[in-house]
Design a protein around this motif. Structure first.
Motif, PDB file in Angstrom:
ATOM      1  N   ALA A 137     -10.251  -1.649   7.927  1.00  0.00           N
ATOM      2  CA  ALA A 137      -9.256  -2.239   7.589  1.00  0.00           C
ATOM      3  C   ALA A 137      -9.045  -1.874   5.850  1.00  0.00           C
ATOM      4  CB  ALA A 137      -8.517  -3.026   8.197  1.00  0.00           C
ATOM      5  N   LEU A 138      -8.058  -1.535   5.786  1.00  0.00           N
ATOM      6  CA  LEU A 138      -7.696  -1.617   4.038  1.00  0.00           C
ATOM      7  C   LEU A 138      -6.457  -3.126   3.372  1.00  0.00           C
ATOM      8  CD1 LEU A 138      -7.722  -0.801   1.286  1.00  0.00           C
ATOM      9  CD2 LEU A 138      -5.231   0.077   1.683  1.00  0.00           C
ATOM     10  N   VAL A 139      -7.272  -3.612   2.736  1.00  0.00           N
ATOM     11  CA  VAL A 139      -6.640  -5.180   1.633  1.00  0.00           C
ATOM     12  C   VAL A 139      -6.366  -5.199   0.895  1.00  0.00           C
ATOM     13  CG1 VAL A 139      -6.439  -7.383   1.911  1.00  0.00           C
ATOM     14  CG2 VAL A 139      -7.712  -6.230   4.306  1.00  0.00           C
ATOM     15  N   VAL A 140      -5.048  -5.174  -0.021  1.00  0.00           N
ATOM     16  CA  VAL A 140      -5.107  -4.826  -0.910  1.00  0.00           C
ATOM     17  C   VAL A 140      -4.586  -6.018  -1.155  1.00  0.00           C
ATOM     18  CG1 VAL A 140      -3.225  -4.075  -3.266  1.00  0.00           C
ATOM     19  CG2 VAL A 140      -3.900  -2.506  -0.831  1.00  0.00           C
ATOM     20  N   ASP A 141      -4.585  -6.644  -2.025  1.00  0.00           N
ATOM     21  CA  ASP A 141      -4.952  -8.241  -2.683  1.00  0.00           C
ATOM     22  C   ASP A 141      -4.283  -8.586  -3.439  1.00  0.00           C
ATOM     23  OD1 ASP A 141      -5.554 -11.351  -2.221  1.00  0.00           O
ATOM     24  OD2 ASP A 141      -6.962 -10.901  -3.821  1.00  0.00           O
ATOM     25  N   TYR A 142      -3.255  -9.443  -4.088  1.00  0.00           N
ATOM     26  CA  TYR A 142      -2.082  -9.953  -5.193  1.00  0.00           C
ATOM     27  C   TYR A 142      -2.875 -10.997  -5.559  1.00  0.00           C
ATOM     28  CZ  TYR A 142       0.119  -5.169  -6.081  1.00  0.00           C
ATOM     29  OH  TYR A 142      -0.022  -4.239  -5.991  1.00  0.00           O
ATOM     30  N   ARG A 143      -2.842 -11.168  -6.591  1.00  0.00           N
ATOM     31  CA  ARG A 143      -2.394 -12.849  -7.217  1.00  0.00           C
ATOM     32  C   ARG A 143      -1.626 -13.137  -7.595  1.00  0.00           C
ATOM     33  NH1 ARG A 143      -7.740 -14.787  -6.375  1.00  0.00           N
ATOM     34  NH2 ARG A 143      -8.601 -13.381  -4.326  1.00  0.00           N
ATOM     35  N   GLY A 144      -0.447 -13.076  -6.748  1.00  0.00           N
ATOM     36  CA  GLY A 144       0.665 -13.744  -7.486  1.00  0.00           C
ATOM     37  C   GLY A 144       2.107 -13.200  -7.113  1.00  0.00           C
ATOM     38  N   VAL A 145       2.829 -12.644  -8.135  1.00  0.00           N
ATOM     39  CA  VAL A 145       4.107 -11.525  -8.121  1.00  0.00           C
ATOM     40  C   VAL A 145       3.247 -10.972  -8.968  1.00  0.00           C
ATOM     41  CG1 VAL A 145       6.009 -11.047  -7.649  1.00  0.00           C
ATOM     42  CG2 VAL A 145       5.186 -13.167  -6.943  1.00  0.00           C
TER      43      VAL A 145
END
Length: 173
Positions: free
Chosen positions: A133-141
């Protein structure tokens, strides 16, 4: 001949050694079942997905939404699930239900939600269960996220920035 106590100790030592090996190998095996990528800018393309962030301002903060358009290769991924997380407690809540990626997906989240759940995981679920699976992680906008007063301008910007991200990613798959 060895005493039963000596044999029990040896068995216990072997069992503990095996358990230690499993506890080291198991997380490594689990890590291979997903590919983690950290998103930083308001547009991302790679690994068969592209996404772009925008903000649609309302008349007040309660009516202001973060809008993200997501395009994913339907030959590679079957669905997308979006989760908001507290990076300190690791408490998570779905921000969008699991959605088929056979077309562009638009996720709308009240901007105020990012105050309590600033980390966002975009989980792309593979068609092939053997694939990660691919997880694209963002910290905040992302700080570079543009804001719009009109939905039509936002939609045009999202489409253009996804295309630009694809071009600048160098065709990374």
């Amino acid at each position: 001949m060895k005493s039963p106590l000596c044999l029990r100790r040896r068995s216990l030592v072997c069992a503990l050694a095996f358990a230690g090996t499993v506890s080291v190998v198991a997380p490594a095996a689990l890590a291979q079942s997903r590919l983690d990528v950290h998103g930083a800018l308001d547009a991302y393309a790679g690994h068969g997905v592209a996404l772009a962030w925008g903000v649609l301002r309302g008349k007040d903060e309660a009516s202001t939404f973060v809008v993200v358009r997501v395009d994913a290769d339907p030959a590679r991924y079957r669905a997308l699930a979006v989760t908001g997380m507290d990076p300190f407690t690791h408490k998570g809540e779905p921000l969008s239900p699991e959605t088929s990626v056979d077309r562009s997906v638009v996720v709308r989240v009240p901007r105020s939600r990012f105050a309590d759940l600033p980390q966002t995981e975009w989980r792309f679920l593979p068609k092939d269960p053997a694939a990660p699976a691919l997880v694209v992680d963002y910290r905040g906008v992302p700080d570079t996220t543009p804001e719009f007063d009109e939905a039509a301008k936002l939609d045009a910007s999202l489409a253009a920035r996804i295309e630009q991200a694809r071009r600048t990613s160098g065709g990374r798959k």
